[in-house]
Design a protein around this motif. Sequence first.
Motif, mmCIF file in Angstrom:
data_model
loop_
_atom_site.group_PDB
_atom_site.id
_atom_site.type_symbol
_atom_site.label_atom_id
_atom_site.label_comp_id
_atom_site.label_asym_id
_atom_site.label_seq_id
_atom_site.Cartn_x
_atom_site.Cartn_y
_atom_site.Cartn_z
ATOM 1 N N HIS A 83 9.381 -5.109 -2.695
ATOM 2 C CA HIS A 83 8.631 -4.286 -3.649
ATOM 3 C C HIS A 83 7.442 -3.611 -2.975
ATOM 4 N N TYR A 84 6.624 -4.418 -2.251
ATOM 5 C CA TYR A 84 5.422 -3.845 -1.647
ATOM 6 C C TYR A 84 5.761 -2.872 -0.510
ATOM 7 N N LEU A 85 6.810 -3.191 0.219
ATOM 8 C CA LEU A 85 7.190 -2.262 1.280
ATOM 9 C C LEU A 85 7.644 -0.923 0.697
ATOM 10 N N GLN A 86 8.371 -1.004 -0.412
ATOM 11 C CA GLN A 86 8.801 0.228 -1.061
ATOM 12 C C GLN A 86 7.614 1.030 -1.601
ATOM 13 N N GLN A 87 6.526 0.310 -1.937
ATOM 14 C CA GLN A 87 5.333 0.983 -2.468
ATOM 15 C C GLN A 87 4.392 1.466 -1.365
ATOM 16 N N GLY A 88 4.780 1.307 -0.119
ATOM 17 C CA GLY A 88 3.963 1.805 0.974
ATOM 18 C C GLY A 88 2.971 0.807 1.540
ATOM 19 N N TRP A 89 3.118 -0.497 1.212
ATOM 20 C CA TRP A 89 2.239 -1.527 1.753
ATOM 21 C C TRP A 89 2.711 -1.898 3.155
ATOM 22 N N VAL A 90 1.748 -2.413 3.959
ATOM 23 C CA VAL A 90 2.047 -2.860 5.329
ATOM 24 C C VAL A 90 1.738 -4.358 5.414
ATOM 25 N N TYR A 91 2.699 -5.114 5.985
ATOM 26 C CA TYR A 91 2.502 -6.570 6.105
ATOM 27 C C TYR A 91 1.855 -6.902 7.432
ATOM 28 N N PHE A 92 0.832 -7.810 7.385
ATOM 29 C CA PHE A 92 0.213 -8.301 8.613
ATOM 30 C C PHE A 92 -0.409 -9.679 8.347
ATOM 31 N N SER A 93 0.001 -10.646 9.157
ATOM 32 C CA SER A 93 -0.608 -11.980 9.190
ATOM 33 C C SER A 93 -0.788 -12.592 7.797
ATOM 34 N N GLU A 120 -8.453 -10.591 14.764
ATOM 35 C CA GLU A 120 -7.158 -9.941 14.625
ATOM 36 C C GLU A 120 -7.153 -8.994 13.429
ATOM 37 N N GLU A 121 -7.728 -9.453 12.308
ATOM 38 C CA GLU A 121 -7.800 -8.564 11.149
ATOM 39 C C GLU A 121 -8.714 -7.358 11.430
ATOM 40 N N GLN A 122 -9.803 -7.620 12.151
ATOM 41 C CA GLN A 122 -10.708 -6.514 12.489
ATOM 42 C C GLN A 122 -9.985 -5.466 13.337
ATOM 43 N N ASP A 123 -9.227 -5.927 14.323
ATOM 44 C CA ASP A 123 -8.489 -4.988 15.162
ATOM 45 C C ASP A 123 -7.431 -4.243 14.352
ATOM 46 N N PHE A 124 -6.776 -4.960 13.413
ATOM 47 C CA PHE A 124 -5.771 -4.325 12.560
ATOM 48 C C PHE A 124 -6.404 -3.204 11.730
ATOM 49 N N SER A 125 -7.608 -3.419 11.204
ATOM 50 C CA SER A 125 -8.252 -2.415 10.333
ATOM 51 C C SER A 125 -8.680 -1.175 11.100
ATOM 52 N N ARG A 126 -8.900 -1.280 12.397
ATOM 53 C CA ARG A 126 -9.405 -0.153 13.181
ATOM 54 C C ARG A 126 -8.335 0.880 13.510
ATOM 55 N N GLN A 127 -7.077 0.550 13.229
ATOM 56 C CA GLN A 127 -6.019 1.500 13.556
ATOM 57 C C GLN A 127 -6.013 2.705 12.606
ATOM 58 N N TYR A 128 -6.660 2.559 11.461
ATOM 59 C CA TYR A 128 -6.734 3.673 10.523
ATOM 60 C C TYR A 128 -8.017 4.464 10.822
ATOM 61 N N LYS A 129 -7.911 5.720 11.113
ATOM 62 C CA LYS A 129 -9.018 6.511 11.633
ATOM 63 C C LYS A 129 -9.950 7.053 10.547
ATOM 64 N N ASN A 130 -9.547 6.952 9.296
ATOM 65 C CA ASN A 130 -10.439 7.412 8.226
ATOM 66 C C ASN A 130 -11.544 6.371 7.973
ATOM 67 N N ILE A 131 -12.660 6.844 7.372
ATOM 68 C CA ILE A 131 -13.684 5.901 6.919
ATOM 69 C C ILE A 131 -13.145 5.232 5.654
#
Length: 283
Positions: A157-167, A201-212
């Motif tokens: 369901h979440y993948l179909q809604q555009g969610w990304v899974y991590f840890s 790890e979560e901090q590094d994951f969040s930095r991949q998105y370049k928008n504020i």
Amino acid sequence: MVSLEEELELSMTYENFEDVPARKAASRRSVEDFNVPAAAPGMKMYRLVVVSFGLLCILQAALNISLRLTLFSQPNSLTEERDEMKRIYLDLEAGCNNLTEERDDLKRTLENYVSQQNSLTEERDEMKRINLDLEAGRNLLTEENHGLKRTLEEYAHYLQQGWVYFSGSFYRISSTMKPWQDSRRDCQQRGADLMIINSQEEQDFSRQYKNIIWIGLMDRDTEGEWTWVDGTQLTTSFWHSGEPNNYDKRNEDCVNINHHDHTNSWNDAPCENEYFWICEKKM
């Protein structure tokens, strides 16, 4: 047994007894032959005495024989009775021994039966415990299977809604910009909340998105006490150099990720500013 002397004594007595009538007959013949006159009354008395004495002798001999036979036969009878009693005792003793052996065999059989019964009872109880454990394990596996099925369904369901899974969590980046409070409301309507960062790890994951992007950290309730949206206090932080600073003396009570090229990228900003946001749903 009767001895030889006793047999001779008995034979002589018997011969004497047989001679009395013979002598009487001879006397009669001699008297008759010589025409001796009839005996006088005294002679009759003499004859009577002689006959009585003979009878007494016969009785005495019979009594002696009876007494001797009794005396000699009584020990033999007692011996036979003793031997018979011995045989009876031996038979009884053998019977008692047989009964004792049978009793011991029965006791051993009973003990073996009780032991086998106890062993079977223990095996039955052990099998019951094993069955209960297996049933509990089966129920647990069934619940886990159902849980995994629900999880897979949620993943799909979440993948179909555009969610990304991590840890262990799903994340979703908005496509529009809103103030911090409106951004959080959007996440809550989706069954999630603004992102909470607890590790490098979560901090590094969040930095991949370049928008504020807004995250779920603020000090609106008490200035300087930074709290996550789940109510926990800030322990691990990734503030950019000079942050937080309430720049230009503004109330910068909400946090966003701004400096994506730096490991420490957090920045405080006024909650009314509009930015993109990132939602997090823990699985």
